[in-house]
Scaffold this active site. Sequence first.
Site, short mmCIF file in Angstrom:
data_model
loop_
_atom_site.label_atom_id
_atom_site.label_comp_id
_atom_site.label_asym_id
_atom_site.label_seq_id
_atom_site.Cartn_x
_atom_site.Cartn_y
_atom_site.Cartn_z
N ARG A 58 0.82 -1.21 0.00
CA ARG A 58 0.00 0.00 0.00
C ARG A 58 0.85 1.26 0.00
O ARG A 58 0.51 2.24 -0.67
CB ARG A 58 -0.95 -0.03 1.21
N TYR B 157 -6.75 -1.16 -6.44
CA TYR B 157 -6.13 -2.38 -5.92
C TYR B 157 -5.37 -2.16 -4.61
O TYR B 157 -5.18 -1.04 -4.18
CB TYR B 157 -5.29 -3.09 -6.96
N GLU B 158 -5.01 -3.28 -3.99
CA GLU B 158 -4.44 -3.30 -2.63
C GLU B 158 -5.41 -2.69 -1.61
O GLU B 158 -4.98 -2.05 -0.64
CB GLU B 158 -3.08 -2.59 -2.59
N GLY B 159 -6.68 -2.88 -1.82
CA GLY B 159 -7.71 -2.30 -0.95
C GLY B 159 -8.17 -0.98 -1.52
O GLY B 159 -7.38 -0.04 -1.65
#
Length: 589
Positions: free
Chosen positions: A300, A431-433
């Site tokens: 992140r 992406y990645e949350g």
Amino acid sequence: MGTYRAPVEDMNFLIDELLDVGSVLGSIPDFADFGIGPELTTALVDEAAKLAGDELAPLRRVGDEHPAVCADGAVTTSPGYDAALQQLGAGGWVGISSDPNYGGQGLPEIYNTVGHEMWNAANMALGLAPLLSSGAALAIHAHGTEEQKQTYLEKMHTGEWMGTMNLTESGAGSDLGVMKAKAVPEGDHYRISGQKIFITWGDHQATENIIHLVLAKLPDAPAGSRGISLFIVPKFLVNEDGSLGERNDVYPVSCEHKLGIHGSPTCVMAFGDNEGAIGYLLGEENRGLACMFTMMNEARHKVGVQALGAAEGSLQKAIAYARDRVQGGVPIIEHADVKRMLLNMKSLCEAMRALAYTESVTMDLAHRGPQDQRAGQQARIDLMIPVIKGWLSEVAQEVTSLGVQVHGGMGYVEETGAAQYLRDVRITPIYEGTNGIQAADLVSRKLGRDGGATMEAVLEELRGTVAQLRAADDERLHGIAEALDAALADQERATQVVLQALASDTGTAMGASFEYMMQTGYLFGGWHLGRSALVALERLRGGSDNPFYEAKIGTALYYAEQILPRCAAHAGAVATAGGSLQSFPQEWI
């Protein structure tokens, strides 16, 4: 037009003058033998800049126009990509901040961060590969057995092998608890079966092996996310002597056709369609999410840096075009609105960079700094990660969109390459949350878990910067101080609103979370530009005639006047999040 050249002067300034990594990190035992300081920084930054500008950047348009393709269970990458990735590995860049006991270089995280900015500014689709591989190696380092570390890490750190993360399944999205991938115990390993989607660099021929980290459920696993385990599933099994063995039962099914990052093979991956893929448990059974989040936090931060890189590339292309394009008898950079757009882009890029670089130093202090300071530094980086991922990726969309706008109609034409930055960077808020998840994490977990104590500690540092700016013998810095002070007061009020909502109405707190995340990002970006202005003024008062320092002060003042007022707007939205947002009937939407 607009060939990428890394902003090395700003990078060096941040690392050695603003952050003073030689003093802050140089005395830490892990770094004591490196000679951390300007000489090392200049050598590393210059070398990385040459690789990014000369080798990776020319492949940006190649990958966009000739995407990776999947056929017959194998991916063919865009022309030149395999060789470029091998250069990154051979140069030691993949494991630059990794443990030297397992093939890494062992340098501070700041040098990894500056490298990732360059790779992604030059070629975001290609820069994704080392980003994810570094995260996979970090998860193995944090949770693997000594045997697993010895088996996989050295070749991952040297770039001879690459790593991936396999979380998402069709229909599951961010709700990992409903995943269907299975892991059945079999002697000293497990048989993995199932399918994963959106797997970045899921297959390729750039490295001789790919180490997949895969989330799956054991037959007797508890329901929901508490029953997920993490497994190492290599493309080729590894023999006891470290040589490669037979091909594992893991294959790409297809590559997604995406809005951007065409050169990155985003794969649907099939595990165990035949006899079952062999996997090895990483960490404890049913503790897979905890292991994966080691990787996710690293990723992140780097997604924020990735967004910064794309924004910087867009800025450079826009500046080059604005200097060359003549309209009304003058270059359009002289037109007031074009100048406004370019200054918005420039000031936002420099604010993003200052925030991301500053907190990369926090990461080192949390992991390797004085023992009695680690808990506080870890709390700070935990608070900052969702802001860096969320705010930077949101702002980068604005910057890259402005890059198209500066080009006018030519920006909407693919041949100029301006639109690619906007298309590429659009994935970073997802992406990645997603950024909604980042905002919820910031408010519910990071702010709520200590009642705002870590945020207050950061704001106290910011108050100190405001005081220094007010005391400076330059009216421009006084203007920055006043703007920061007003935004700081808004942040204090918004923080109390959110904390009160967390205690009484979580729906309101969640409704305010995105606005609060953005407000926090704009404030922290302005804070670090204010700190930069203080350093720049000190250099000028010391006799420097480098125009970079004057420009640094000017950029900070512009941001204070034109960007920081956005904090008030976000604060206003936070204050009213319990109103119509909560009461508006869903059927009216």
